[in-house]
Design a protein around this motif. Sequence first.
Motif, PDB file in Angstrom:
ATOM      1  N   TYR A  92      -4.526   4.042  -6.379  1.00  0.00           N
ATOM      2  CA  TYR A  92      -4.295   5.287  -5.646  1.00  0.00           C
ATOM      3  C   TYR A  92      -2.820   5.377  -5.250  1.00  0.00           C
ATOM      4  O   TYR A  92      -2.209   4.387  -4.855  1.00  0.00           O
ATOM      5  N   ASN A  93      -2.274   6.584  -5.301  1.00  0.00           N
ATOM      6  CA  ASN A  93      -0.908   6.820  -4.836  1.00  0.00           C
ATOM      7  C   ASN A  93      -0.872   7.324  -3.399  1.00  0.00           C
ATOM      8  O   ASN A  93       0.200   7.415  -2.798  1.00  0.00           O
ATOM      9  N   SER A  94      -2.044   7.675  -2.877  1.00  0.00           N
ATOM     10  CA  SER A  94      -2.119   8.173  -1.501  1.00  0.00           C
ATOM     11  C   SER A  94      -3.495   7.860  -0.946  1.00  0.00           C
ATOM     12  O   SER A  94      -4.409   7.476  -1.679  1.00  0.00           O
ATOM     13  N   TRP A  95      -3.632   8.039   0.358  1.00  0.00           N
ATOM     14  CA  TRP A  95      -4.908   7.793   1.026  1.00  0.00           C
ATOM     15  C   TRP A  95      -5.834   8.986   0.850  1.00  0.00           C
ATOM     16  O   TRP A  95      -5.389  10.126   0.767  1.00  0.00           O
ATOM     17  N   LYS A  96      -7.123   8.715   0.825  1.00  0.00           N
ATOM     18  CA  LYS A  96      -8.128   9.769   0.755  1.00  0.00           C
ATOM     19  C   LYS A  96      -8.984   9.723   2.012  1.00  0.00           C
ATOM     20  O   LYS A  96      -8.994   8.732   2.736  1.00  0.00           O
ATOM     21  N   THR A 124       0.679   6.012   5.775  1.00  0.00           N
ATOM     22  CA  THR A 124      -0.703   5.786   6.205  1.00  0.00           C
ATOM     23  C   THR A 124      -1.109   6.895   7.169  1.00  0.00           C
ATOM     24  O   THR A 124      -0.304   7.332   7.995  1.00  0.00           O
ATOM     25  N   TYR A 161      -9.246   6.045   3.406  1.00  0.00           N
ATOM     26  CA  TYR A 161      -9.323   4.842   2.595  1.00  0.00           C
ATOM     27  C   TYR A 161      -8.357   4.921   1.414  1.00  0.00           C
ATOM     28  O   TYR A 161      -7.924   5.996   0.997  1.00  0.00           O
ATOM     29  N   VAL A 162      -8.023   3.754   0.875  1.00  0.00           N
ATOM     30  CA  VAL A 162      -7.158   3.669  -0.290  1.00  0.00           C
ATOM     31  C   VAL A 162      -7.654   2.519  -1.160  1.00  0.00           C
ATOM     32  O   VAL A 162      -8.098   1.482  -0.665  1.00  0.00           O
ATOM     33  N   LYS A 163      -7.619   2.741  -2.492  1.00  0.00           N
ATOM     34  CA  LYS A 163      -8.018   1.721  -3.457  1.00  0.00           C
ATOM     35  C   LYS A 163      -6.851   1.393  -4.378  1.00  0.00           C
ATOM     36  O   LYS A 163      -5.837   2.100  -4.401  1.00  0.00           O
ATOM     37  N   LEU A 200       0.842  -1.189   0.000  1.00  0.00           N
ATOM     38  CA  LEU A 200       0.000   0.000   0.000  1.00  0.00           C
ATOM     39  C   LEU A 200       0.881   1.242   0.000  1.00  0.00           C
ATOM     40  O   LEU A 200       2.083   1.161   0.259  1.00  0.00           O
ATOM     41  N   PRO A 201       0.303   2.413  -0.314  1.00  0.00           N
ATOM     42  CA  PRO A 201       1.088   3.650  -0.241  1.00  0.00           C
ATOM     43  C   PRO A 201       1.808   3.764   1.093  1.00  0.00           C
ATOM     44  O   PRO A 201       1.248   3.437   2.145  1.00  0.00           O
TER      45      PRO A 201
END
Length: 367
Positions: free
Chosen positions: A168-172, A136, A163-165, A132-133
């Motif tokens: 994605y390069n970063s969390w939203k 966190t 959240y992250v999908k 993951l990115p």
Amino acid sequence: MASPPLLALAQSPPRCWSELPLDLMQLIFERLSFTDFERAKLVCSSWQTGSRQSKPNNKIPWMILLPEEKSYCLLFNPEDREEKLYKTGDYFSNNIYCMATCRSWLLMDPSYENKEHPVYIFNLLTRERINLPLTTPERLYSAILWIDDKTKDYLVIGKTLAYVKKGYNSWKQISNGIQNQEDMVFKDHKLYFLTNDELHIFDFSGEFPLQLSRASLGGGGRVDKIFSFRMRFPGVPWYVQKVRKKKNVVLTVRGDVLIVKSKNPAMSETWTFKIFKMDSSSKGLEEIYSLGDEAIILDLGITVLAKDQEGVISNSIYFTDEEIHWYATEIFVFNLDTKKVEQLPPLVSSCASFSRARWFLPSFRID
């Protein structure tokens, strides 16, 4: 006088089980649980060959135990009559934490040991890994993991609704001011997010999450009460001297939404549970006293059918002590019929100390 077909059948020699047609053998194997599957393929060489074309149909959760200071994990299958613990390979770094599961996928957080290491998703059966990115926004104590076995599309949601999908390069962040998260469950692209006194439902099927509903539960969320300073017992950790109360959200096999209220009195090894079913029309809560043929796996936020399933007791709640407070990892079953709590087999609870215990529902096939 017998008809020729019946006469021929009567005169034909009995057939051996090893001579079953391959397609029929596969139909049998695909209906077996993991334990029965492993036993059946040892019957003879032809069954061993037939098993290679099939996968077991696992319907009950297993438990994963992460021993402290070790790079492997231990697996416990409740239906195994011999109550064995299965040791995996050295897949992990020391002191890693499993924060969530989705079928055979685990959300692993090594950042407690080294913050430079990314949180990642790991398949315990295929050993696939997805990083993951790196940054966190929070510790993923109470996280959600969802992943598609075929496309590897994934979704990870933290307790603050970060959240992250995949892609994605970063969390939203969902910025709607929701606080005091109690619990959350994800099913069919919907997130059921429980706070102290409300249940929020979000739809994650689109490009951006959409809030579908918000229902009041009448308060009564987690309440941590601690003895006054004069009453505290010296030398006893503060978290042991708490009265712990918590609510969890659970989705049943039939799609009903349950709210499970639990209570652990201060300095006590007893628990009490109350279960409430949400009324879809009035959004109110109705207390229920039986789960019928189902059992709650509190860690996963689901129920499973326990009837005719070896290793799972119907009308029961399976939980870890960690579900009620963060500092314990013991494993228990609360029987709604007897109102008693039993610890899982000593083999599991007395093994080497472990940093985390989690239920997961291994999937041996990709539909």
